[in-house]
Design a protein around this motif. Structure first.
Motif, PDB file in Angstrom:
ATOM      1  N   ALA A  71     -57.102  -8.220  -1.129  1.00 47.03           N
ATOM      2  CA  ALA A  71     -57.991  -7.323  -1.662  1.00 47.03           C
ATOM      3  C   ALA A  71     -59.141  -8.071  -2.174  1.00 47.03           C
ATOM      4  O   ALA A  71     -60.136  -7.477  -2.355  1.00 47.03           O
ATOM      5  CB  ALA A  71     -57.182  -6.559  -2.562  1.00 47.03           C
ATOM      6  N   ARG A 127     -68.272   0.878  -8.261  1.00 52.20           N
ATOM      7  CA  ARG A 127     -66.758   1.571  -7.913  1.00 52.20           C
ATOM      8  C   ARG A 127     -66.406   2.824  -8.129  1.00 52.20           C
ATOM      9  O   ARG A 127     -66.756   3.422  -8.919  1.00 52.20           O
ATOM     10  CB  ARG A 127     -65.698   0.725  -8.361  1.00 52.20           C
ATOM     11  CG  ARG A 127     -64.987  -0.279  -7.222  1.00 52.20           C
ATOM     12  CD  ARG A 127     -64.009  -1.024  -8.007  1.00 52.20           C
ATOM     13  NE  ARG A 127     -64.372  -2.520  -7.749  1.00 52.20           N
ATOM     14  CZ  ARG A 127     -64.310  -3.527  -8.784  1.00 52.20           C
ATOM     15  NH1 ARG A 127     -63.553  -2.881  -9.850  1.00 52.20           N
ATOM     16  NH2 ARG A 127     -64.602  -4.492  -8.817  1.00 52.20           N
ATOM     17  N   ARG A 173     -65.271   3.851  -2.018  1.00 55.02           N
ATOM     18  CA  ARG A 173     -63.862   3.879  -1.142  1.00 55.02           C
ATOM     19  C   ARG A 173     -64.134   5.369  -0.478  1.00 55.02           C
ATOM     20  O   ARG A 173     -64.770   6.220  -1.064  1.00 55.02           O
ATOM     21  CB  ARG A 173     -62.618   4.160  -1.642  1.00 55.02           C
ATOM     22  CG  ARG A 173     -62.515   2.932  -2.551  1.00 55.02           C
ATOM     23  CD  ARG A 173     -62.186   1.582  -1.641  1.00 55.02           C
ATOM     24  NE  ARG A 173     -61.953   0.472  -2.629  1.00 55.02           N
ATOM     25  CZ  ARG A 173     -62.679  -0.694  -2.312  1.00 55.02           C
ATOM     26  NH1 ARG A 173     -62.581  -0.789  -0.975  1.00 55.02           N
ATOM     27  NH2 ARG A 173     -62.344  -1.661  -3.161  1.00 55.02           N
ATOM     28  N   ASN A 178     -53.468  -1.490  -2.890  1.00 54.88           N
ATOM     29  CA  ASN A 178     -54.548  -2.620  -2.365  1.00 54.88           C
ATOM     30  C   ASN A 178     -54.642  -2.773  -0.911  1.00 54.88           C
ATOM     31  O   ASN A 178     -55.827  -3.041  -0.556  1.00 54.88           O
ATOM     32  CB  ASN A 178     -53.572  -4.111  -2.789  1.00 54.88           C
ATOM     33  CG  ASN A 178     -53.703  -4.539  -4.012  1.00 54.88           C
ATOM     34  OD1 ASN A 178     -54.827  -4.244  -4.779  1.00 54.88           O
ATOM     35  ND2 ASN A 178     -52.675  -5.377  -4.650  1.00 54.88           N
ATOM     36  N   THR A 193     -57.435  -0.360  -0.262  1.00 55.11           N
ATOM     37  CA  THR A 193     -58.971  -0.799  -0.622  1.00 55.11           C
ATOM     38  C   THR A 193     -59.202  -1.612   0.375  1.00 55.11           C
ATOM     39  O   THR A 193     -60.532  -1.645   0.845  1.00 55.11           O
ATOM     40  CB  THR A 193     -58.749  -1.602  -2.048  1.00 55.11           C
ATOM     41  OG1 THR A 193     -58.045  -2.758  -1.928  1.00 55.11           O
ATOM     42  CG2 THR A 193     -58.322  -0.800  -3.075  1.00 55.11           C
ATOM     43  N   ARG A 232     -54.587   1.555 -10.638  1.00 54.64           N
ATOM     44  CA  ARG A 232     -55.358   0.740  -9.757  1.00 54.64           C
ATOM     45  C   ARG A 232     -56.182   1.694  -8.778  1.00 54.64           C
ATOM     46  O   ARG A 232     -57.404   1.478  -8.563  1.00 54.64           O
ATOM     47  CB  ARG A 232     -54.490  -0.112  -9.008  1.00 54.64           C
ATOM     48  CG  ARG A 232     -55.486  -1.066  -8.260  1.00 54.64           C
ATOM     49  CD  ARG A 232     -54.691  -2.530  -7.721  1.00 54.64           C
ATOM     50  NE  ARG A 232     -55.688  -3.129  -7.015  1.00 54.64           N
ATOM     51  CZ  ARG A 232     -56.443  -3.862  -7.570  1.00 54.64           C
ATOM     52  NH1 ARG A 232     -56.344  -4.489  -8.685  1.00 54.64           N
ATOM     53  NH2 ARG A 232     -57.254  -4.537  -6.626  1.00 54.64           N
ATOM     54  N   ARG A 234     -59.065   3.186 -10.607  1.00 52.16           N
ATOM     55  CA  ARG A 234     -60.201   2.147 -10.917  1.00 52.16           C
ATOM     56  C   ARG A 234     -60.916   1.645  -9.422  1.00 52.16           C
ATOM     57  O   ARG A 234     -62.201   1.821  -9.625  1.00 52.16           O
ATOM     58  CB  ARG A 234     -59.355   0.613 -11.374  1.00 52.16           C
ATOM     59  CG  ARG A 234     -60.418  -0.175 -11.771  1.00 52.16           C
ATOM     60  CD  ARG A 234     -59.566  -0.957 -13.113  1.00 52.16           C
ATOM     61  NE  ARG A 234     -58.346  -1.655 -12.600  1.00 52.16           N
ATOM     62  CZ  ARG A 234     -58.115  -2.573 -12.176  1.00 52.16           C
ATOM     63  NH1 ARG A 234     -59.037  -3.438 -11.795  1.00 52.16           N
ATOM     64  NH2 ARG A 234     -56.680  -2.976 -11.805  1.00 52.16           N
ATOM     65  N   GLU A 235     -60.213   1.729  -8.505  1.00 49.91           N
ATOM     66  CA  GLU A 235     -60.748   1.222  -7.287  1.00 49.91           C
ATOM     67  C   GLU A 235     -61.535   2.552  -6.621  1.00 49.91           C
ATOM     68  O   GLU A 235     -61.808   2.451  -5.382  1.00 49.91           O
ATOM     69  CB  GLU A 235     -59.801   0.655  -6.233  1.00 49.91           C
ATOM     70  CG  GLU A 235     -59.308  -0.608  -6.946  1.00 49.91           C
ATOM     71  CD  GLU A 235     -60.231  -1.678  -6.643  1.00 49.91           C
ATOM     72  OE1 GLU A 235     -61.227  -1.531  -5.910  1.00 49.91           O
ATOM     73  OE2 GLU A 235     -60.248  -2.939  -7.024  1.00 49.91           O
TER      74      GLU A 235
END
Ligand code: GDP
Length: 521
Positions: free
Chosen positions: A85, A298, A302, A366, A369, A389, A392-393
């Motif tokens: 990642a 961020r 995604r 992970n 991502t 996570r 956050r991502e």
């Protein structure tokens, strides 16, 4: 990478393969790593005190020649995927450990999915063959379904029977690793230049300051070199290996612990040698600024189902990557099959890059991502680390309790016509701390509200270890002390009665759900 392209063939020398051991918990990864360390040629010769530095090298004899192999000493695919990642791929070959008495288990599949997603070849170590009830043939047969067909059966995956406990089969396993390395992997690097590599572990030591174990990927690292690793920088003050011996120069695939960095890098950070101290500091500072900006940006980066739909509408050809997690394997399979049956334009591809049973974990996030995937959870929940996570991502994680809803969502996206949808919003989570048996009301859960608000009118759900065990339940009674109440907030205790639903245990979570219309982005 510019530098690699410039490299001419004659500068390259063969380097040892780097191996990660993966597999289900308790199948013997740690024991196997110990056995490998202790049975290798030359083990114990150093006479120093072995240190855990996160990786070690062993000597193995292969066709009469002694060769080195590097092992990453943190078993499991979590570390592997966390490093990926961060953009680092250190592993050349994965050893998949499967206990011969247990056969394949959820994390076996998870590990092999992660290795396959990274394009890393797999050697299977069928462990615990000393045990009564061991069935190595069954392991081979089970893994066939996942594309790992044993050589004996005409495939190209090496299966080696081992007993980590009795240290049997270790030589054969190391041999298989070297065969795999020689068969299809071009493991060469130029040792005659400034070093580059990856930090695989790091900690702050009271006496010695930052201690970072780095794996050299090209060039040679010398004591005295100015280096930058992630956002840490400094000058190599000293290096030592897994035997506690000092090292003056480290060549490709050699792991060494490095002293002299001003701060602690993270696993997966790349490092490189710079011309001087000032350049190292400047690069570190620039990276820190870039990271700050990336952190701000961020959350939008995604892909989400909505972005995907938009890309389709704009006529861009895309593939949609999915990760499916479910409470039982039957549901995962059913969902996967139905998804693959969706008929869409040929230009659109649906790829399921990972599927598994159990809660959505940090390593699922992970993987999402890395491969820009959307996670579909069926009757499961994320564990707290995964939840944090994903937020956050900016990973799109969707939960469903009806297969049809999941299918409809994905199908609509693939067809580029997403309707307004309703999503489940978790309004409160409570943890069961005690259970009171009441003949009149059934079991009453004594809870403490951990987040949000538990409301009397909401639908409730019972979750055990991340898996939904009771769904669409009505809260028939909600009490604080002797009083009926309509809601209970975070940090308050309460008694919850779920009517006829009595399958509750201490430690279970009760969450309440509301349906909200989801805004289109
Ligand atoms: P990990 O969770 O995959 O790292 O598994 P461990 O290495 O901790 O091993 C789990 C348990 O299995 C331990 O009790 C080991 O002693 C045992 N074990 C590991 N390898 C073998 C083996 O080859 N034979 C037998 N009988 N037991 C083993």
């Amino acid at each position: 990478d510019q530098e690699l392209e410039d490299e001419s063939d004659e500068d390259l020398e063969i380097r040892p393969p780097v191996v990660t051991v993966m597999g289900h918990v308790d199948h013997g990864k740690t024991k196997l790593l110990d056995a490998i360390r202790n049975t290798s040629v030359g083990a114990g010769e150093a006479g120093g005190i072995t240190q855990h530095i996160g990786a070690y090298q062993v000597m193995a004899e292969h066709e009469g020649i002694e060769r080195k192999i590097t092992f990453i000493d943190t078993p499991g695919h979590e570390a592997f995927t966390a490093m990926r990642a961060r953009g680092a791929q250190v592993t050349d070959i994965a050893i998949l450990v499967v206990a011969a008495d247990d056969g394949i288990m959820p994390q076996t599949v998870e590990a092999l999915n992660h290795a396959q997603a990274a394009g890393v070849p797999i050697v299977v170590a069928v462990n615990k063959v000393d045990k009564e009830g061991a069935n190595p043939a069954k392991v081979r047969q089970q893994l066939t379904e996942f594309g790992l067909v044993a050589e004996e059966y005409g495939g190209d995956t090496m299966f080696i029977d081992v007993s980590a406990l009795k240290r049997d089969g270790i030589k054969e396993l190391l041999d298989a690793v070297l065969l795999t390395a020689d068969a299809g992997l071009d493991l060469r690097a130029n040792p005659n230049k400034d070093a580059r590599g990856v930090a695989i572990e790091a900690k702050l030591d009271k006496g010695r300051g930052a201690v970072a174990t780095v794996l050299i990927q090209s060039g040679t690292l010398h004591v005295g070199d100015p280096i930058v690793a992630g956002t840490a920088y400094g000058r190599v003050r000293a290096m030592f290996d897994e035997n506690g011996e000092t090292v003056a120069a480290a060549t490709p695939a050699r792991p060494v612990a490095v002293l002299g960095l001003t701060s602690v890098p993270r696993a997966g950070d790349t490092f490189l040698v710079t011309d001087d101290d000032r350049t190292a500091r400047q690069i570190a500072e620039k990276r820190e600024a870039v990271e700050r900006n990336a952190a701000l940006a961020r959350g939008r980066k995604r892909i989400s189902l909505e972005d995907f739909t938009k890309a389709l509408e704009d006529g861009k050809v895309e593939s949609l990557n999915l990760i499916i997690k479910g409470d039982v394997s039957g549901a995962v399979e059913a969902l996967e099959e139905s998804l693959m049956d969706i008929e869409v334009d040929d230009s659109v591809q649906l790829r399921i890059i990972h599927r598994g049973v159990g809660a959505v974990t940090e390593s699922d996030v992970n993987l999402a991502t890395i491969d820009n995937a959307i996670i579909i959870g069926f009757n499961v929940r994320p564990d707290p680390k995964a939840r944090e996570r994903a937020a956050r991502e900016g990973v799109d994680v969707r939960f469903y309790s009806v297969i049809y809803s999941a299918l409809e969502d994905v199908e609509n996206s693939l067809k580029g016509m997403l309707k307004p949808e309703f999503e489940e919003v978790q309004s409160g989570v409570a943890e069961i701390r005690e259970i009171f048996r009441s003949s009149k009301f059934g079991n009453i859960a004594g809870v403490i509200v951990r987040s949000g608000t538990i409301t009397r009118n909401a639908k409730a759900r019972v979750i055990r270890d991340g898996v939904v065990v009771g769904d669409s339940l009505a809260i028939e009674s909600l009490r604080r002390f002797k009083d009926d109440v309509t809601e209970v907030r975070t940090d308050f205790e309460a008694g919850i009665g779920l009517g006829k639903f009595n399958d509750i245990q201490i430690g279970d979570e009760i969450e309440t759900i509301e349906m909200k219309e989801k805004p289109r982005v």
